[in-house]
Motif scaffolding. Sequence first.
Motif, PDB file in Angstrom:
ATOM      1  N   GLY A 170       0.814  -1.011  -0.002  1.00 56.30           N
ATOM      2  CA  GLY A 170       0.025   0.006   0.048  1.00 56.30           C
ATOM      3  C   GLY A 170       0.809   1.376  -0.084  1.00 56.30           C
ATOM      4  N   LEU A 171       1.954   1.257   0.655  1.00 57.33           N
ATOM      5  CA  LEU A 171       2.981   2.295   0.830  1.00 57.33           C
ATOM      6  C   LEU A 171       3.695   2.568  -0.615  1.00 57.33           C
ATOM      7  CD1 LEU A 171       4.482   2.144   4.140  1.00 57.33           C
ATOM      8  CD2 LEU A 171       2.355   3.582   3.634  1.00 57.33           C
ATOM      9  N   CYS A 172       3.881   1.636  -1.358  1.00 58.22           N
ATOM     10  CA  CYS A 172       4.495   1.801  -2.632  1.00 58.22           C
ATOM     11  C   CYS A 172       3.696   2.675  -3.757  1.00 58.22           C
ATOM     12  CB  CYS A 172       4.645   0.331  -3.416  1.00 58.22           C
ATOM     13  SG  CYS A 172       6.139  -0.303  -2.724  1.00 58.22           S
ATOM     14  N   ASP A 173       4.266   3.307  -4.681  1.00 62.63           N
ATOM     15  CA  ASP A 173       3.323   4.155  -5.701  1.00 62.63           C
ATOM     16  C   ASP A 173       2.696   3.235  -6.675  1.00 62.63           C
ATOM     17  OD1 ASP A 173       4.900   6.359  -4.611  1.00 62.63           O
ATOM     18  OD2 ASP A 173       6.480   5.914  -5.737  1.00 62.63           O
ATOM     19  N   LEU A 174       3.170   2.116  -6.977  1.00 58.09           N
ATOM     20  CA  LEU A 174       2.867   1.253  -7.905  1.00 58.09           C
ATOM     21  C   LEU A 174       2.668  -0.132  -7.412  1.00 58.09           C
ATOM     22  CD1 LEU A 174       4.394   2.730 -11.183  1.00 58.09           C
ATOM     23  CD2 LEU A 174       1.960   3.326 -10.279  1.00 58.09           C
ATOM     24  N   ALA A 175       1.928  -1.044  -7.875  1.00 60.37           N
ATOM     25  CA  ALA A 175       2.265  -2.579  -7.308  1.00 60.37           C
ATOM     26  C   ALA A 175       1.491  -3.526  -8.371  1.00 60.37           C
ATOM     27  CB  ALA A 175       1.326  -2.647  -6.109  1.00 60.37           C
ATOM     28  N   VAL A 176       2.105  -4.733  -8.627  1.00 57.86           N
ATOM     29  CA  VAL A 176       1.659  -5.521  -9.494  1.00 57.86           C
ATOM     30  C   VAL A 176       1.774  -6.864  -8.701  1.00 57.86           C
ATOM     31  CG1 VAL A 176       2.581  -6.840 -11.542  1.00 57.86           C
ATOM     32  CG2 VAL A 176       3.209  -4.740 -11.245  1.00 57.86           C
ATOM     33  N   ALA A 177       0.945  -7.730  -8.827  1.00 56.52           N
ATOM     34  CA  ALA A 177       0.697  -9.032  -8.048  1.00 56.52           C
ATOM     35  C   ALA A 177       0.636 -10.080  -8.884  1.00 56.52           C
ATOM     36  CB  ALA A 177      -0.336  -8.936  -7.207  1.00 56.52           C
ATOM     37  N   ASP A 221       7.169 -10.728 -13.920  1.00 55.76           N
ATOM     38  CA  ASP A 221       8.560 -10.570 -14.436  1.00 55.76           C
ATOM     39  C   ASP A 221       8.252  -9.512 -15.547  1.00 55.76           C
ATOM     40  OD1 ASP A 221       9.950 -11.621 -12.380  1.00 55.76           O
ATOM     41  OD2 ASP A 221      10.854 -13.115 -13.766  1.00 55.76           O
ATOM     42  N   ALA A 222       7.343  -9.975 -16.357  1.00 50.26           N
ATOM     43  CA  ALA A 222       7.177  -9.101 -17.690  1.00 50.26           C
ATOM     44  C   ALA A 222       6.318  -8.037 -17.350  1.00 50.26           C
ATOM     45  CB  ALA A 222       6.725  -9.878 -18.647  1.00 50.26           C
ATOM     46  N   GLU A 223       5.308  -8.112 -16.440  1.00 50.93           N
ATOM     47  CA  GLU A 223       4.475  -6.871 -16.198  1.00 50.93           C
ATOM     48  C   GLU A 223       5.528  -5.753 -15.165  1.00 50.93           C
ATOM     49  OE1 GLU A 223       1.653  -5.617 -17.395  1.00 50.93           O
ATOM     50  OE2 GLU A 223       1.366  -4.190 -15.894  1.00 50.93           O
ATOM     51  N   THR A 224       5.989  -6.352 -14.462  1.00 52.32           N
ATOM     52  CA  THR A 224       6.955  -5.501 -13.591  1.00 52.32           C
ATOM     53  C   THR A 224       7.996  -4.555 -14.640  1.00 52.32           C
ATOM     54  OG1 THR A 224       6.890  -6.894 -11.773  1.00 52.32           O
ATOM     55  CG2 THR A 224       8.438  -5.111 -11.735  1.00 52.32           C
ATOM     56  N   ASP A 225       8.505  -5.407 -15.553  1.00 58.33           N
ATOM     57  CA  ASP A 225       9.610  -4.618 -16.476  1.00 58.33           C
ATOM     58  C   ASP A 225       8.673  -3.645 -17.422  1.00 58.33           C
ATOM     59  OD1 ASP A 225      11.632  -6.239 -15.444  1.00 58.33           O
ATOM     60  OD2 ASP A 225      11.404  -7.647 -17.161  1.00 58.33           O
ATOM     61  N   ASN A 275      -2.028  -2.290  -9.108  1.00 59.27           N
ATOM     62  CA  ASN A 275      -2.337  -1.732 -10.505  1.00 59.27           C
ATOM     63  C   ASN A 275      -2.905  -3.098 -11.185  1.00 59.27           C
ATOM     64  OD1 ASN A 275       0.091   0.182  -9.371  1.00 59.27           O
ATOM     65  ND2 ASN A 275      -1.310   1.314 -10.598  1.00 59.27           N
ATOM     66  N   LYS A 276      -2.387  -4.071 -11.230  1.00 60.76           N
ATOM     67  CA  LYS A 276      -2.678  -5.070 -12.222  1.00 60.76           C
ATOM     68  C   LYS A 276      -2.240  -6.575 -11.457  1.00 60.76           C
ATOM     69  CE  LYS A 276      -2.577  -5.954 -16.961  1.00 60.76           C
ATOM     70  NZ  LYS A 276      -2.194  -5.661 -18.393  1.00 60.76           N
ATOM     71  N   ALA A 277      -2.922  -7.418 -11.467  1.00 59.13           N
ATOM     72  CA  ALA A 277      -2.641  -8.866 -11.131  1.00 59.13           C
ATOM     73  C   ALA A 277      -2.734  -9.562 -12.379  1.00 59.13           C
ATOM     74  CB  ALA A 277      -3.965  -9.340 -10.294  1.00 59.13           C
ATOM     75  N   VAL A 278      -1.582 -10.550 -12.469  1.00 61.15           N
ATOM     76  CA  VAL A 278      -1.147 -11.322 -13.533  1.00 61.15           C
ATOM     77  C   VAL A 278      -0.807 -12.516 -13.277  1.00 61.15           C
ATOM     78  CG1 VAL A 278      -0.196  -9.442 -15.160  1.00 61.15           C
ATOM     79  CG2 VAL A 278       1.321 -10.594 -13.734  1.00 61.15           C
ATOM     80  N   PRO A 279      -0.933 -13.697 -14.243  1.00 64.96           N
ATOM     81  CA  PRO A 279      -0.541 -15.059 -13.795  1.00 64.96           C
ATOM     82  C   PRO A 279       1.135 -15.094 -13.155  1.00 64.96           C
ATOM     83  CG  PRO A 279      -1.774 -15.085 -15.731  1.00 64.96           C
ATOM     84  CD  PRO A 279      -1.531 -13.553 -15.514  1.00 64.96           C
ATOM     85  N   ALA A 280       1.467 -15.936 -12.630  1.00 63.40           N
ATOM     86  CA  ALA A 280       2.762 -15.979 -11.856  1.00 63.40           C
ATOM     87  C   ALA A 280       3.877 -15.744 -12.867  1.00 63.40           C
ATOM     88  CB  ALA A 280       3.039 -17.132 -10.994  1.00 63.40           C
ATOM     89  N   ASP A 281       3.610 -16.420 -14.132  1.00 62.55           N
ATOM     90  CA  ASP A 281       4.795 -16.498 -15.177  1.00 62.55           C
ATOM     91  C   ASP A 281       4.919 -15.164 -15.903  1.00 62.55           C
ATOM     92  OD1 ASP A 281       2.367 -16.569 -16.797  1.00 62.55           O
ATOM     93  OD2 ASP A 281       3.158 -18.478 -17.702  1.00 62.55           O
TER      94      ASP A 281
END
Length: 274
Positions: free
Chosen positions: A120-127, A192-196, A183-189
């Motif tokens: 919650g404290l981070c500016d952005l988040a992907v899970a 990395d790509a969504e974070t990048d 911001n976005k939830a993606v499949p585990a695999d």
Amino acid sequence: MIELETVNLEIDGPKATIFLNRPAKKNAMNPQMHKDMNEALDAIEADEAVKAVVITGNGNSFSAGMDLEECFLKPFEDPMLFYKTNLVALKWFQRLKAFPAVTIAKVNGYAFGGGFEVTGLCDLAVANESAKFGLSEINFGIFPAGGASWAAAHNLPRKQALYYILTGDTMTGREAETYGLVNKAVPADQLDAETDRLVGLIVNKNPITLRLAKEVYERTTTLDLPAAIDYDQAKLWELSRLSGNEWINVALKQFEKRAYQPGLSTYKREEVAS
Ligand code: COA
């Protein structure tokens, strides 16, 4: 790679990645990790090239929150020790919220208590869409503290914040996306790509602009519109001066030549001397 006792730090040009590294303890944050986090943030802050900081966990957990034994049970009988131990955590949580570079939580698994808070404290988040978030404090008899209730209140709608605070129930990464905690939830695999992808969108921007954009957002949420406009106008001139008027001299000059469309992409920073 800088290897601290409980945290690894990788700095690669404009991107820094902090790996919480107590996988056998689900990356529960013990007093050493709180010290290491302050040290990692010091190292990143000293490197002016860093524009984006990713925080993630090694193993199958982002973080199971505060180490319940080392932070709470063991020091409890010594009030000063308890206070000092937890102050180190409270310090880096606040630092993270106000950090000059853009912060991104990459939530790979469990995110309970302090792990929920860091997201919650981070500016952005992907899970990871099957990551598990929870404010489990109520399950061991306290309420979410140290900023965790604040983080819930500032990332979730009121009914959802109170639901998770009062019940200790868990939510998935997918649900966290629905409520806006990530911001976005993606499949585990695809994590990395969504974070990048996110990092890629950040690192081609002017770092001074990024920092001031964060400051203007944070400060103006507590101001009325006239005060917010006064504040952002002052910051705009601060930005102009600190960046050598890059928005006029470079970005808008490129627009004038129709070199790009700001609605769809950004200007070329390699044409900037500094
Ligand atoms: N504090 C201290 N130790 C913790 C911890 C925490 N917050 N979370 C996990 N651990 C430890 C476990 O006690 C266990 O230690 P052990 O191997 O010495 O027995 C180890 O990490 C692995 O955890 P385990 O419970 O076996 O893994 P799991 O995958 O079955 O369950 C959790 C993971 C996160 C669901 C569970 O560990 C848990 O509920 N942790 C507490 C979460 C919490 O309430 N956090 C809020 C803190 S503010």
